[in-house]
Design a protein around this motif. Structure first.
Motif, short mmCIF file in Angstrom:
data_model
loop_
_atom_site.label_atom_id
_atom_site.label_comp_id
_atom_site.label_asym_id
_atom_site.label_seq_id
_atom_site.Cartn_x
_atom_site.Cartn_y
_atom_site.Cartn_z
N HIS A 227 1.46 -1.44 0.07
CA HIS A 227 -0.26 0.16 -0.24
C HIS A 227 0.68 1.01 0.07
O HIS A 227 1.75 1.20 0.88
CB HIS A 227 -1.23 0.21 1.42
N ILE A 228 0.59 2.16 -1.12
CA ILE A 228 1.34 3.65 -0.84
C ILE A 228 0.07 4.38 -0.52
O ILE A 228 -0.76 4.72 -1.08
CB ILE A 228 2.16 3.50 -2.11
N HIS A 229 0.97 5.75 -0.62
CA HIS A 229 -0.17 6.32 -0.58
C HIS A 229 0.27 7.91 -1.25
O HIS A 229 2.02 8.04 -0.91
CB HIS A 229 -0.37 7.50 1.04
N THR A 230 -0.42 8.14 -2.49
CA THR A 230 0.16 9.20 -3.26
C THR A 230 -0.69 10.05 -4.08
O THR A 230 -1.83 9.95 -3.91
CB THR A 230 1.25 8.97 -4.43
N TRP A 231 -0.16 11.05 -5.24
CA TRP A 231 -1.59 12.12 -5.33
C TRP A 231 -1.83 11.59 -6.84
O TRP A 231 -1.07 11.09 -7.23
CB TRP A 231 -1.31 13.30 -5.37
N PRO A 232 -2.99 11.84 -7.55
CA PRO A 232 -2.75 12.08 -9.12
C PRO A 232 -1.61 12.79 -10.31
O PRO A 232 -1.56 11.77 -11.31
CB PRO A 232 -3.71 12.27 -9.26
N ASP A 233 -0.96 13.79 -9.47
CA ASP A 233 -0.23 14.59 -10.40
C ASP A 233 1.22 14.01 -9.97
O ASP A 233 2.91 13.39 -10.57
CB ASP A 233 0.11 15.39 -10.19
N ALA A 234 1.71 12.54 -8.97
CA ALA A 234 2.80 11.89 -9.59
C ALA A 234 2.97 10.71 -10.28
O ALA A 234 1.68 10.37 -11.30
CB ALA A 234 1.71 10.19 -8.52
N THR A 235 4.27 10.76 -10.76
CA THR A 235 4.67 10.53 -12.00
C THR A 235 5.11 8.81 -11.38
O THR A 235 5.13 8.58 -9.88
CB THR A 235 6.32 11.35 -12.04
N LEU A 236 5.75 8.06 -12.74
CA LEU A 236 6.05 6.70 -11.92
C LEU A 236 7.56 7.08 -11.60
O LEU A 236 7.10 6.12 -10.71
CB LEU A 236 5.90 6.38 -13.82
#
Length: 122
Positions: free
Chosen positions: A42-51
């Motif tokens: 499980h990770i938490h990040t935003w839609p604008d995160a890059t690969l």
């Protein structure tokens, strides 16, 4: 082209990442009904995160043994429900030391909350 998100005021989303070390991607059959593959992070990040950012987050978990190698190669697919409600997979890109796909964001791949990422690390 890209959405801008204020990461100070917008909460990150939970992303369920299923991974394979030195193998091939899971298929849509591996996500039938409520079943999912066993190896999950499980990770938490935003839609604008890059690969590239997602790759860094996966490396930080230290759950994927070979992820810390300088030569590690991360191959990503998106796992999402199609209009019929069935799981479907779509290749996103490869991240390694010389990747061309590392500046694309999750939003550019149409990633939505509730979708999964499938990663092969080799």
């Amino acid at each position: 082209c890209c959405m801008t998100i204020d990461r100070e005021t917008v909460c990150p989303m939970l992303i369920r990442v299923f991974y394979v070390e030195k193998g091939s991607h899971h298929t849509d059959r591996d996500f039938r009904g409520n079943s999912v593959p066993a190896n999950e992070i499980h990770i938490h990040t935003w839609p604008d995160a890059t690969l590239r950012e997602v790759t860094s987050l996966l490396k930080e978990t230290k759950k994927i043994q070979i992820a810390g190698r300088k030569t590690a190669r991360f191959s990503y697919t998106l796992v999402y429900r199609n209009k019929r409600g069935r799981w479907q997979t779509k290749f996103l890109g490869i991240i390694n030391a010389m990747a061309a796909d590392d500046s694309k964001t999750l939003a550019e791949f149409s990633f939505e909350a509730g979708d999964y990422l499938d990663v092969v690390v080799s």
